[in-house]
Design an enzyme around this catalytic site. Structure first.
Site, PDB file in Angstrom:
ATOM      1  N   GLU A 124       0.745  -0.999   0.065  1.00  0.00           N
ATOM      2  CA  GLU A 124       0.127   0.046  -0.056  1.00  0.00           C
ATOM      3  C   GLU A 124       0.932   1.299   0.047  1.00  0.00           C
ATOM      4  OE1 GLU A 124      -3.563  -1.889   2.787  1.00  0.00           O
ATOM      5  OE2 GLU A 124      -2.598  -0.175   3.283  1.00  0.00           O
TER       6      GLU A 124
ATOM      7  N   ASP B 265      -5.618   9.495  10.130  1.00  0.00           N
ATOM      8  CA  ASP B 265      -4.493   8.987  10.603  1.00  0.00           C
ATOM      9  C   ASP B 265      -3.933   9.490  11.903  1.00  0.00           C
ATOM     10  OD1 ASP B 265      -3.483   7.183   8.736  1.00  0.00           O
ATOM     11  OD2 ASP B 265      -3.814   8.864   7.240  1.00  0.00           O
TER      12      ASP B 265
ATOM     13  N   TYR C 107     -10.709  -4.285   3.708  1.00  0.00           N
ATOM     14  CA  TYR C 107      -9.922  -3.909   4.616  1.00  0.00           C
ATOM     15  C   TYR C 107     -10.703  -3.733   5.972  1.00  0.00           C
ATOM     16  CZ  TYR C 107      -6.113  -1.043   6.935  1.00  0.00           C
ATOM     17  OH  TYR C 107      -5.114  -0.422   7.604  1.00  0.00           O
TER      18      TYR C 107
END
Lengths: 402, 267
Positions: free
Chosen positions: B45, B56, B171
């Site tokens: 990735e 994040d 995911y």
């Protein structure tokens, strides 16, 4: 159901204002955003919710705010009559509290027990801390470290009101980074936390619900103007950062074809230099949950906004304004830091009112447009905040040592 | 699709490794990607840096800022991807990032660039199924997998919408939170993977907060893939351009631990 020929039926059921708005959030937040929308629909249809909102606005915030004719400013500019909607007289000194009252009632309805918010200049942080104290809920306010240093009095106010102020050091440490950090908190605490967003932006339904709560400004002003003059104003003027005070004033008038509207962005040092005018100098993109005009480079990296007014230096704008610009219903212009400082002093001198730097931008735009209009025409300006918080930065810019 | 099929084999959990493109510099990234592959990464990735990485944690936020400060542009990312594809014809390459850099020149432009660079899939953090028209159709038209995220808050009612139009792998974000901080309890991961596997045939990879070979091995017992990002980013933050050897050794330790349990499972 949808009325045609109305500008007041947006957004659509997916939260879009034309191509703008929407729900561009991480999957973790998506169920929460859908839940918020469902709860807001119920609240909107519940007379008890409106009754409590109205009661708090009247007895806690001090509404309705006055509609005031400004005779000396009108005379000095020598054109249209200038009237002010006095939202600077609200509890906490700005329009921000209207929205915070609505959102905290929603949070309580949803059984949330913890409140978070972002703030730039600190006005929304103070308003959020205020309603949290009023309802006894813990409050965490994210504020860019740069702004914490610049806005010490508001940081102290929030702390007095019992809020925890978290300085954000990521990115450029200003409002957009504070919003990123609030979103990170929210995503990690979805089960018990309500995020009170301060402007009419973010993922749907925030732009709609913030607009609805702030629309009290325009509804009152419309009724007051009819009662006082028997007619509608010819032009509405309001400053725009994210755009909540402007949409609150404009929305109830959108279907009155004779009423023109002017939103005033912050041109900072000038549109060819550092500024915060997303509509004038940006283009459509996706940030903080919505598609809207953004200051960005050709790769889609967000650039920092600049304005003398910390409340306006955000690189985006509420999606409904992007739509109103695109369809041409509202005109948008911008004024520089210097022009805003002139507007600030003009109102102090002519009317005995010290405005915040945000509405000083609106006043600067009025100073340009009023002389071009007839004396029987009416301009209605939203005086969305008072200037106590700004006297230090104004003094600095005028070269005065306090 | 075919590269994903090779990477996700029955009885063996794939190791999916994330790094931010251009961190510490665009020139340093190719050697770091090669180190991931040498260490045993099955899927790469490649993070597209963004000024506002809202989902994040601190490690990847800083990686984004280091990359942008080094002057990384979108063109650099596609050059890195193109070079990787030439050196590693069989390793699946996924671009991961935020909506604005991906869509600013139009979704069709982005999908075409992905095709040219040999990118197999795209993960866009802030385009949920509700906004799929923004990017999904353009990618699917070019045969590029749109890899969606499922989270602990994705309930049974939402899951079909998440799976609709997604491919490559799913995911699973094992914690409601941001990248790189805490790890979910093994029991909750097992329950979630079982629930997801019952709903889809595409592989399920688990990430967020996986930092050690032991954690990776535990997840490898139940999931089709394990995603590791922040722990690798931490090495790059410390070592900079000199990081490839340490990155390779760390990835190898993950792969070795996972292989031990995968073998147990298949035996």
């Amino acid at each position: 159901m949808t009325r045609t020929n109305s500008y007041r039926t947006q957004p659509d059921d997916r939260g879009h204002f034309g191509q703008f708005g929407g729900r561009y959030v991480a999957e973790t937040l998506m169920p929460l955003v859908l839940d918020l929308e469902k709860e807001y629909r119920k609240a909107k249809a519940d007379p008890a919710f409106h009754a409590e909102f109205d009661d708090l606005l009247e007895h806690y915030v001090g509404r309705p705010s006055p509609l005031y004719f400004a005779p000396r400013l009108t005379e000095e500019l020598g054109g249209a009559q200038i009237w002010f909607k006095r939202d600077e007289l609200n509890h906490t000194g700005a329009h921000k509290i209207n929205n915070c009252i609505g959102q905290i009632l929603l949070a309580i309805r949803m059984g949330k027990t913890r409140i978070i918010a972002e703030t730039g200049a600190g006005q929304h942080g103070v308003a959020t801390a205020t309603v949290c104290a009023r309802f006894g809920l813990p409050c965490v306010v994210y504020m860019g470290a740069t702004d914490v240093a610049r806005q010490a009095p508001n940081v102290f106010r929030m702390k007095l009101l019992g809020a925890e102020v978290v300085p954000v050091t990521s990115g450029a440490a200003t409002l957009k980074d504070a919003m990123n950090e609030a979103l990170r908190d929210w995503v990690a605490n979805v089960h018990d936390t309500f995020y009170i967003i301060g402007t009419a932006a973010g993922p749907h339904p925030y732009p709609e619900l913030v607009r609805d709560f702030q629309s009290v400004i325009g509804k009152e002003a419309r009724a007051q103007m009819m009662a006082r003059t028997g007619r509608l104003p010819d032009l509405l003027v309001a400053a725009i950062g994210g755009g909540s005070n402007a949409i609150g004033l404009f929305h109830p008038f959108l279907d009155d074809p004779s009423v023109k509207m002017l939103g005033v962005e912050a041109a900072g040092h000038g549109l060819d230099k550092e500024h915060a005018a997303s509509l004038a100098g940006g283009r459509p993109g996706i940030l903080h949950g919505n598609k809207t005009y953004l200051l960005q480079d050709e790769d889609g990296q967000i650039t920092e906004g600049h304005s003398i007014s910390a409340g306006l230096d955000y690189p985006g704008i509420g999606p409904e304004h992007s739509w109103l610009k695109e369809i041409g219903r509202v005109d948008y212009t911008s004024v520089t830091d210097t022009e805003a400082l002139d507007g600030f002093q003009l109102l102090c001198r002519t009317e005995g009112i010290i405005p915040a730097l945000e509405p000083s931008h609106a006043i600067a735009a009025v100073a340009k447009v009023a002389p071009t209009m007839r004396k029987d025409e009416i301009i209605l300006v939203n005086l969305c905040g008072r200037g106590d918080k700004d006297i230090f930065s104004v003094a600095e810019h005028l070269g005065v040592k306090l | 699709m075919s590269r994903f099929t090779t990477a996700f084999q029955p009885g063996r959990s794939a190791l999916v490794c994330f790094v931010t493109g251009g961190d510490p510099t665009p020139d340093a990234t190719p050697a770091i990607l090669d180190a991931l592959v040498e260490g045993g990464a099955d899927v790469i990735e490649l993070g597209m840096p963004f000024t506002d990485p809202m989902a994040d944690g601190p490690a990847i936020q800083k990686a984004n800022l280091r990359s942008l400060a080094a002057g990384t542009r979108t063109a650099n990312l596609f050059a890195i991807a193109t070079g990787f594809r030439a050196r590693h014809p069989n390793v699946p390459l996924v671009l991961m990032g935020y909506a604005n850099p991906m869509t600013i020149r139009g979704a069709d432009w982005f999908a075409a660039e992905c095709t040219k660079a040999g990118v197999d899939g795209v993960i866009c953090v802030d385009i949920p199924p509700e906004e799929d028209p923004e990017l999904g159709p353009a990618l699917r038209e070019k045969g590029i997998s749109l890899i969606r995220l499922a989270t602990p808050t994705t309930d049974a009612a939402r899951l079909p919408a998440v799976l609709e139009g997604s491919s490559g792998f799913l995911y699973y974000v094992s914690v409601a939170g941001i990248t790189g901080l805490q790890q979910a309890a093994q029991a909750s991961i097992e329950e979630a993977v079982a629930r997801l596997k019952a709903a889809t045939d595409i592989p399920v990879a688990v990430g967020f907060g996986v930092r050690t070979p032991e954690q990776a091995a535990d997840i490898a017992k139940v999931a089709d893939g394990v995603v590791v990002g922040s722990a690798i980013i931490d090495i790059i933050a410390e070592e900079g351009a000199a990081s490839p050897a340490k990155v390779r050794d760390f990835v190898r330790s993950l792969r070795t631990a996972m292989d031990a349990v995968s073998k147990e499972k298949s035996a």
